[in-house]
Design a protein around this motif. Structure first.
Motif, PDB file in Angstrom:
ATOM      1  N   TYR A   1      42.713  35.286  22.662  1.00  0.00           N
ATOM      2  CA  TYR A   1      43.969  35.034  23.358  1.00  0.00           C
ATOM      3  C   TYR A   1      44.495  36.328  23.993  1.00  0.00           C
ATOM      4  CZ  TYR A   1      48.705  33.421  24.310  1.00  0.00           C
ATOM      5  OH  TYR A   1      49.880  33.090  24.937  1.00  0.00           O
ATOM      6  N   ARG A   2      44.399  37.428  23.247  1.00  0.00           N
ATOM      7  CA  ARG A   2      44.853  38.720  23.779  1.00  0.00           C
ATOM      8  C   ARG A   2      44.070  39.111  25.020  1.00  0.00           C
ATOM      9  NH1 ARG A   2      42.798  43.274  21.531  1.00  0.00           N
ATOM     10  NH2 ARG A   2      42.486  42.110  19.588  1.00  0.00           N
ATOM     11  N   MET A   3      42.769  38.857  25.017  1.00  0.00           N
ATOM     12  CA  MET A   3      41.969  39.131  26.211  1.00  0.00           C
ATOM     13  C   MET A   3      42.376  38.218  27.356  1.00  0.00           C
ATOM     14  SD  MET A   3      38.116  39.603  24.789  1.00  0.00           S
ATOM     15  CE  MET A   3      37.782  40.470  23.271  1.00  0.00           C
TER      16      MET A   3
ATOM     17  N   VAL B   1      34.687  41.021  34.126  1.00  0.00           N
ATOM     18  CA  VAL B   1      35.533  42.111  33.648  1.00  0.00           C
ATOM     19  C   VAL B   1      35.739  42.027  32.139  1.00  0.00           C
ATOM     20  CG1 VAL B   1      37.830  43.141  33.842  1.00  0.00           C
ATOM     21  CG2 VAL B   1      36.682  42.278  35.874  1.00  0.00           C
ATOM     22  N   VAL B   2      35.729  40.819  31.593  1.00  0.00           N
ATOM     23  CA  VAL B   2      36.013  40.645  30.173  1.00  0.00           C
ATOM     24  C   VAL B   2      34.811  40.987  29.296  1.00  0.00           C
ATOM     25  CG1 VAL B   2      35.290  38.238  29.819  1.00  0.00           C
ATOM     26  CG2 VAL B   2      37.296  39.105  28.619  1.00  0.00           C
TER      27      VAL B   2
ATOM     28  N   GLY C   1      29.370  26.150  35.082  1.00  0.00           N
ATOM     29  CA  GLY C   1      30.677  26.469  34.520  1.00  0.00           C
ATOM     30  C   GLY C   1      30.987  27.946  34.606  1.00  0.00           C
ATOM     31  N   PRO C   2      32.240  28.309  34.372  1.00  0.00           N
ATOM     32  CA  PRO C   2      32.656  29.716  34.458  1.00  0.00           C
ATOM     33  C   PRO C   2      32.102  30.544  33.316  1.00  0.00           C
ATOM     34  CG  PRO C   2      34.448  28.364  33.632  1.00  0.00           C
ATOM     35  CD  PRO C   2      33.355  27.420  34.023  1.00  0.00           C
ATOM     36  N   LEU C   3      32.073  31.846  33.521  1.00  0.00           N
ATOM     37  CA  LEU C   3      31.542  32.756  32.505  1.00  0.00           C
ATOM     38  C   LEU C   3      32.392  32.750  31.246  1.00  0.00           C
ATOM     39  CD1 LEU C   3      29.401  34.828  31.783  1.00  0.00           C
ATOM     40  CD2 LEU C   3      30.798  36.587  32.886  1.00  0.00           C
ATOM     41  N   PHE C   4      33.657  32.333  31.367  1.00  0.00           N
ATOM     42  CA  PHE C   4      34.512  32.285  30.188  1.00  0.00           C
ATOM     43  C   PHE C   4      33.968  31.325  29.131  1.00  0.00           C
ATOM     44  CE2 PHE C   4      38.960  33.951  31.531  1.00  0.00           C
ATOM     45  CZ  PHE C   4      38.361  35.143  31.907  1.00  0.00           C
TER      46      PHE C   4
ATOM     47  N   ASN D   1      43.366  42.367  44.595  1.00  0.00           N
ATOM     48  CA  ASN D   1      42.011  41.856  44.811  1.00  0.00           C
ATOM     49  C   ASN D   1      41.002  42.993  44.916  1.00  0.00           C
ATOM     50  OD1 ASN D   1      42.785  39.159  44.801  1.00  0.00           O
ATOM     51  ND2 ASN D   1      43.214  39.131  46.990  1.00  0.00           N
ATOM     52  N   ALA D   2      41.397  44.083  45.592  1.00  0.00           N
ATOM     53  CA  ALA D   2      40.495  45.237  45.702  1.00  0.00           C
ATOM     54  C   ALA D   2      40.262  45.872  44.338  1.00  0.00           C
ATOM     55  CB  ALA D   2      41.080  46.256  46.675  1.00  0.00           C
ATOM     56  N   SER D   3      41.324  45.974  43.538  1.00  0.00           N
ATOM     57  CA  SER D   3      41.161  46.576  42.214  1.00  0.00           C
ATOM     58  C   SER D   3      40.285  45.719  41.317  1.00  0.00           C
ATOM     59  CB  SER D   3      42.530  46.783  41.565  1.00  0.00           C
ATOM     60  OG  SER D   3      43.153  45.542  41.272  1.00  0.00           O
ATOM     61  N   SER D   4      40.342  44.389  41.493  1.00  0.00           N
ATOM     62  CA  SER D   4      39.501  43.514  40.670  1.00  0.00           C
ATOM     63  C   SER D   4      38.023  43.761  40.939  1.00  0.00           C
ATOM     64  CB  SER D   4      39.859  42.048  40.920  1.00  0.00           C
ATOM     65  OG  SER D   4      39.453  41.643  42.214  1.00  0.00           O
ATOM     66  N   ILE D   5      37.689  44.086  42.188  1.00  0.00           N
ATOM     67  CA  ILE D   5      36.299  44.423  42.508  1.00  0.00           C
ATOM     68  C   ILE D   5      35.883  45.689  41.773  1.00  0.00           C
ATOM     69  CG2 ILE D   5      34.675  44.970  44.351  1.00  0.00           C
ATOM     70  CD1 ILE D   5      35.718  42.101  44.371  1.00  0.00           C
ATOM     71  N   GLY D   6      36.801  46.649  41.713  1.00  0.00           N
ATOM     72  CA  GLY D   6      36.507  47.874  40.965  1.00  0.00           C
ATOM     73  C   GLY D   6      36.302  47.610  39.491  1.00  0.00           C
ATOM     74  N   LEU D   7      37.081  46.686  38.936  1.00  0.00           N
ATOM     75  CA  LEU D   7      36.924  46.348  37.520  1.00  0.00           C
ATOM     76  C   LEU D   7      35.587  45.672  37.263  1.00  0.00           C
ATOM     77  CD1 LEU D   7      40.520  45.027  36.742  1.00  0.00           C
ATOM     78  CD2 LEU D   7      39.541  47.235  36.108  1.00  0.00           C
ATOM     79  N   VAL D   8      35.182  44.790  38.174  1.00  0.00           N
ATOM     80  CA  VAL D   8      33.878  44.134  38.033  1.00  0.00           C
ATOM     81  C   VAL D   8      32.760  45.167  38.100  1.00  0.00           C
ATOM     82  CG1 VAL D   8      32.277  42.511  39.120  1.00  0.00           C
ATOM     83  CG2 VAL D   8      34.691  41.912  38.911  1.00  0.00           C
ATOM     84  N   PHE D   9      32.874  46.119  39.024  1.00  0.00           N
ATOM     85  CA  PHE D   9      31.860  47.166  39.148  1.00  0.00           C
ATOM     86  C   PHE D   9      31.785  48.002  37.873  1.00  0.00           C
ATOM     87  CE2 PHE D   9      30.553  51.473  40.373  1.00  0.00           C
ATOM     88  CZ  PHE D   9      29.315  51.190  40.939  1.00  0.00           C
ATOM     89  N   THR D  10      32.954  48.339  37.311  1.00  0.00           N
ATOM     90  CA  THR D  10      32.984  49.094  36.054  1.00  0.00           C
ATOM     91  C   THR D  10      32.298  48.334  34.938  1.00  0.00           C
ATOM     92  OG1 THR D  10      35.063  50.145  36.698  1.00  0.00           O
ATOM     93  CG2 THR D  10      34.496  50.191  34.354  1.00  0.00           C
TER      94      THR D  10
END
Length: 269
Positions: free
Chosen positions: A61-63, A73-74, A126-129, A184-193
């Motif tokens: 839930y916290r995630m 990202v998760v 289905g989604p990765l979640f 949206n741009a930052s989310s791409i950076g998070l995915v790359f990380t």
């Protein structure tokens, strides 16, 4: 036209602002109170299994309520919480002894189980979640799968309906749309990380790097569906492992069972 269509959709939802405030408050309470309970050594549970289920739900839930940027990202967070619970940060077993967070020990699932579940989730619809349901089931059986699914999916559903009554006003403001561009741009950076962290964890030799690049080329440039790419690369990985191509594969427990394997290479590294 798009704005008018959205107006009709929002009117069809018919959610008053009060509903949004209530849902947002519930979501925050469900974050703060269980987080405190799961880290408190004074809370008694009916059984060890109950403590583990509660800790599982609170962790996911916290995630689910804090993550932004999509399923990839998760993944590093899931690895930290399920595989490396005795890492530098956090270290639940040593820092919070006697709590629900420490129940289950340093690893809820093994690194091999985590990697297998990730490949399975990527190859299925289905989604990765959905990966959270696999991890919960691998840890605590069917009950854990159900709790894991609710824990990661629930917060997002609540927050969507919590913000829906206010979106009509926010979407008309220019600063809101500018913020969305940056988000949206930052989310791409998070995915790359996340991809970099996963590469460091699961690509351990030249052979695995070749298979990773091959999967990327097949999907990106040749339009191969992800399930087919995963299945094909799994077969190629098995061949590389048996023939010890691009190895050694010292991290595989059965390394040394085939004639081409040379376990002595592991001791020389």
């Amino acid at each position: 036209d798009g704005v008018e269509d959205e107006d009709g959709f929002l009117r069809h939802m018919g959610m008053p602002p009060l509903t949004g405030y209530v849902l947002a408050l519930i979501a925050l309470v469900l974050l703060a109170v269980p987080w405190w309970l799961v880290l408190s050594p004074d809370v008694a549970y009916p059984s060890t299994n109950a403590a583990q289920l509660f800790a599982l739900w609170q962790t996911l839930y916290r995630m689910g309520i804090t993550i932004y940027g999509g399923g990839q990202v998760v993944l590093p967070m899931l690895e930290n919480e399920f595989v490396n619970r005795c890492g530098d940060s956090p270290n639940y077993v040593d820092d919070f002894p006697g709590t629900a967070a420490a129940a289950g020990g340093c690893s809820w699932v093994s690194a091999e189980t985590f990697a297998f579940g990730l490949a399975l989730a990527q190859s299925l619809p289905g989604p990765l979640f959905n990966f959270s349901a696999f991890l919960g089931a691998a840890y605590l059986g069917a009950a854990g799968g159900f709790v894991g699914f609710l824990g990661l999916f629930g917060p997002g559903v609540m927050l969507i309906y919590a913000f829906m009554p206010f979106w009509d006003r926010l979407r008309r403001r220019h600063w809101t749309r500018c913020l969305l561009v940056g988000m949206n741009a930052s989310s791409i950076g998070l995915v790359f990380t996340a991809c970099v962290k996963l590469y460091a964890s699961y690509v351990r030799n030249f052979g695995e790097a070749v298979i990773m690049l091959l999967a990327m080329v097949l999907v990106r440039f040749y339009g191969v569906k992800a399930p087919l790419a995963i299945i094909g690369c799994a077969g190629l990985g098995w061949a590389f492992y048996v023939l010890d191509l691009g190895g050694p594969y010292c991290h595989v427990p059965t390394y040394g069972n085939y004639m081409f394997h040379d376990p002595a290479r592991c001791t020389r590294r």
